[in-house]
Write a protein that holds these residues in place. Sequence first.
Motif, PDB file in Angstrom:
ATOM      1  N   GLY A 110      -3.503   5.727   8.688  1.00 46.83           N
ATOM      2  CA  GLY A 110      -3.387   5.312   7.287  1.00 46.83           C
ATOM      3  C   GLY A 110      -2.071   4.592   7.060  1.00 46.83           C
ATOM      4  N   LEU A 111      -1.001   5.132   7.652  1.00 40.86           N
ATOM      5  CA  LEU A 111       0.319   4.516   7.502  1.00 40.86           C
ATOM      6  C   LEU A 111       0.323   3.122   8.130  1.00 40.86           C
ATOM      7  CD1 LEU A 111       3.310   4.885   6.633  1.00 40.86           C
ATOM      8  CD2 LEU A 111       3.752   5.818   8.899  1.00 40.86           C
ATOM      9  N   LEU A 117      -1.440  -3.920   5.526  1.00 41.07           N
ATOM     10  CA  LEU A 117      -1.941  -4.491   4.281  1.00 41.07           C
ATOM     11  C   LEU A 117      -0.795  -4.900   3.364  1.00 41.07           C
ATOM     12  CD1 LEU A 117      -4.953  -2.139   3.509  1.00 41.07           C
ATOM     13  CD2 LEU A 117      -5.023  -4.514   4.220  1.00 41.07           C
ATOM     14  N   ASN A 118       0.412  -4.452   3.667  1.00 43.46           N
ATOM     15  CA  ASN A 118       1.564  -4.794   2.856  1.00 43.46           C
ATOM     16  C   ASN A 118       2.140  -6.162   3.260  1.00 43.46           C
ATOM     17  OD1 ASN A 118       3.264  -4.153   0.732  1.00 43.46           O
ATOM     18  ND2 ASN A 118       4.862  -3.365   2.097  1.00 43.46           N
ATOM     19  N   PHE A 127     -10.426  -7.814   4.130  1.00 37.67           N
ATOM     20  CA  PHE A 127     -10.028  -6.732   5.024  1.00 37.67           C
ATOM     21  C   PHE A 127      -9.712  -5.456   4.226  1.00 37.67           C
ATOM     22  CE2 PHE A 127      -7.009  -4.710   8.017  1.00 37.67           C
ATOM     23  CZ  PHE A 127      -7.859  -4.621   9.098  1.00 37.67           C
ATOM     24  N   GLN A 128      -8.994  -5.667   3.118  1.00 37.47           N
ATOM     25  CA  GLN A 128      -8.620  -4.534   2.263  1.00 37.47           C
ATOM     26  C   GLN A 128      -9.870  -3.821   1.725  1.00 37.47           C
ATOM     27  OE1 GLN A 128      -5.374  -5.761  -0.127  1.00 37.47           O
ATOM     28  NE2 GLN A 128      -5.465  -4.002  -1.481  1.00 37.47           N
ATOM     29  N   ALA A 129     -10.851  -4.615   1.307  1.00 45.36           N
ATOM     30  CA  ALA A 129     -12.087  -4.027   0.780  1.00 45.36           C
ATOM     31  C   ALA A 129     -12.795  -3.232   1.872  1.00 45.36           C
ATOM     32  CB  ALA A 129     -12.992  -5.129   0.251  1.00 45.36           C
ATOM     33  N   ALA A 197      -4.146   5.178   3.324  1.00 47.59           N
ATOM     34  CA  ALA A 197      -3.850   3.750   3.233  1.00 47.59           C
ATOM     35  C   ALA A 197      -3.606   3.360   1.778  1.00 47.59           C
ATOM     36  CB  ALA A 197      -4.984   2.937   3.834  1.00 47.59           C
ATOM     37  N   ILE A 198      -4.455   3.830   0.877  1.00 48.46           N
ATOM     38  CA  ILE A 198      -4.315   3.453  -0.537  1.00 48.46           C
ATOM     39  C   ILE A 198      -3.013   3.996  -1.117  1.00 48.46           C
ATOM     40  CG2 ILE A 198      -5.283   3.739  -2.845  1.00 48.46           C
ATOM     41  CD1 ILE A 198      -8.044   4.019  -1.490  1.00 48.46           C
TER      42      ILE A 198
END
Lengths: 316, 418
Positions: A110-111, A117-118, A127-129, A197-198
Amino acid sequence: MAGKAVIARAKTTVVSGGTGARRSLYWQYMVEPFLYLSPMILLIGSVMLIPLIVGISYSFQSIELLNPFATGWVGFENYEKLWSDRKFWIALENTFFWTFWSIFFQFFLGLGLAMLLNTQFFGKKLFQALVFLPWAVPTFLSALTWAWLFNPVIGPIPHWLAALGVLSEPYNILGDPDLAIWGPITANIWFGVPFFAITLLAALQSIPGELYEAAEIDGATPWQSFTKITLPFLAPMIAITVMLRTIWIANFADLIFVMTGGGPANSTQILSTYIFTTAFRKLDFGYASTIAVALLIILLAYAVILLWMRKRLVKI
Amino acid sequence: MKKFLTGITTAAMLMGSAAYAETTLKLVEVITSPERTKVLQGIVDGYEAANPDVTVEIISLPWGQAFEKLATMVAGGDIPDVVEMPDTWQALYAGSGQLASLTDHVADWEHGATLTDKTIAMGSQAGDLYMIPYGFYLRAMFYNKALLAEAGVEPPETMADFMAASAAVSELDGKSGYCLRGGPGGTNGWVMMAAAMNGTNDFFTEDGKSRMNEPGSVEGIQFMLDLYQKGYAPKDAVSWGFNEIVAGFYSGTCAFLDQDPDALIAISERMPAEDFAVIPMPVGPSGKAFPTIGFAGWSIFKATEHEDKAFDLVAALSAPEANGTWAKRVGVIPVHKGADQDPYFQTEQFEGWFKELNGAQYEPTTMPTYLEKWGYFASTVVLETSQEALLGQRSAQDLADEWAEFLTDEHAKWQAKQ
């Protein structure tokens, strides 16, 4: 009698000087707030505290649905039974294994995803979706899907593992007592990575960019930026998410129940699946409550330790 | 306004037609699915057409809560006329005097004589018929013809043949003999093997002791353990449930599968009919086999005000033609003599079941569902302990002793209540 009344009255008149102010303070701080809060207190009490107390009280009773006439208080009998219950200790060990490895992989993957994603790259939104998709799939469905993925007749995973040399032949690890627990853990990792991740992405985005710029000017290496800026800023979020997820995963019976049902031979039985079978298969609610209380105590102890560590280690 | 008037008129007409139907029968079905209800509705429509003065109201209870719901209905006085009765509840309702005896009705019924003896026996309790079963869920042995031919063995008749055939098939690359059900729902397999080797399907001796740990039964349990431990069943079969064994069979992973006719629906969709057949369960050293049997049927509540009409409805549901349609759609073995002459049932796929129903060496076994903790025993105790034994963590004798102790205790509790 009259004399006593006089004395009492005399006493009140002695302290009367400060009473008015004290009463108003008392009213202002001790009564009034609770009066305003009372609907919420009543609500929380009725939906949380009362069931909790009832649940704990069950653990001191004999409540077997099939013996409705043999109910009653039995003191610590259920707890003594728990102490000598082999299955309880197996389930406890499995609970630790399951929770630790699920959290371990969920957190680090997740990290990694959050850091990825950052950054900016082509097709990031798509990708984010996709990354968040597992979170939207009902657990029951993901458990069934994973169970079939591990089935060599239909699923590809055993064949891949055999091709990689991990397995001697393509067989279903869900049927192997030494490996079975890794089936639900894999499904859980897939299911739980988006959560980290979120939340971590949100925390990452709140770190001021100037800090990194300043660090760069000072000649900090990426590793130094990560350990000196990113990690300290993420730490409060990490502590709270890891705590929440640990409690959640330790209680999370759905995946295991659908994928292995606690088997084979209890090798994937965790405390919450054991509670479920005791309550709804054996219909012994007293003993199930006892196991639930044991789990509650373990998780409370864990939460206290983690909150204490957070206070000691996290400076911000 | 126009719509309102039309509505009123329609309502009045409907009420008029309802008044014309003098009798309303309430039929409760308890094992439901939309598909199944449609078949039932079709048969009921036929009955209503033949009896214009009767209206049948079908109430479908979802199986998960059916027991509680029906019990509440009956206790609350909202008693149906006709009910679908599973074998596991029959003792309860017939024993408490809730059901009407169907013995005389069936004697006068034109198709009464064609009901098979086993059907009458299964629907009877203490000498009276309380239910007309609509079909049987009977275990028989599916086998994969190609795999057996490749291994050079014949379909087995005895337990020893079965072991040898399983061994031979397992020699083939990536194939196994038996689709063993080590996971949920595996209890029937253990019970059948134990009974076949022990030569009896009585669960208890006359003094209430479980027969589960008699030497014969232990041998049966060991037989299953051998099948698995010698590699004649897939390694992961230790946790296989219904879906996995069926998939294991139709994918050709294993050659033998013991199942009810309802598995046939899934298998025949995915496997050409010429690739498999069904034979009776292999017989043990006593020359007998004891396939487990489950059934359900139609009963009439004694409280009904229209017993004759209600029986007419049951008769319509149970008539050979309706029963045949029902059996084909639901996946059960029909209840009338001569049903095996129907081309649908005359295939190799059905042969095994009819042989079992008609052969003297096959004694169907009903589970002791009257024991209060039977559900817990079958779903949890057997599952966990048998997996331990399959994985070599405990012996057959150990397993048999634990099961026997549990069953003997439960039986004693049941007897004390009688």
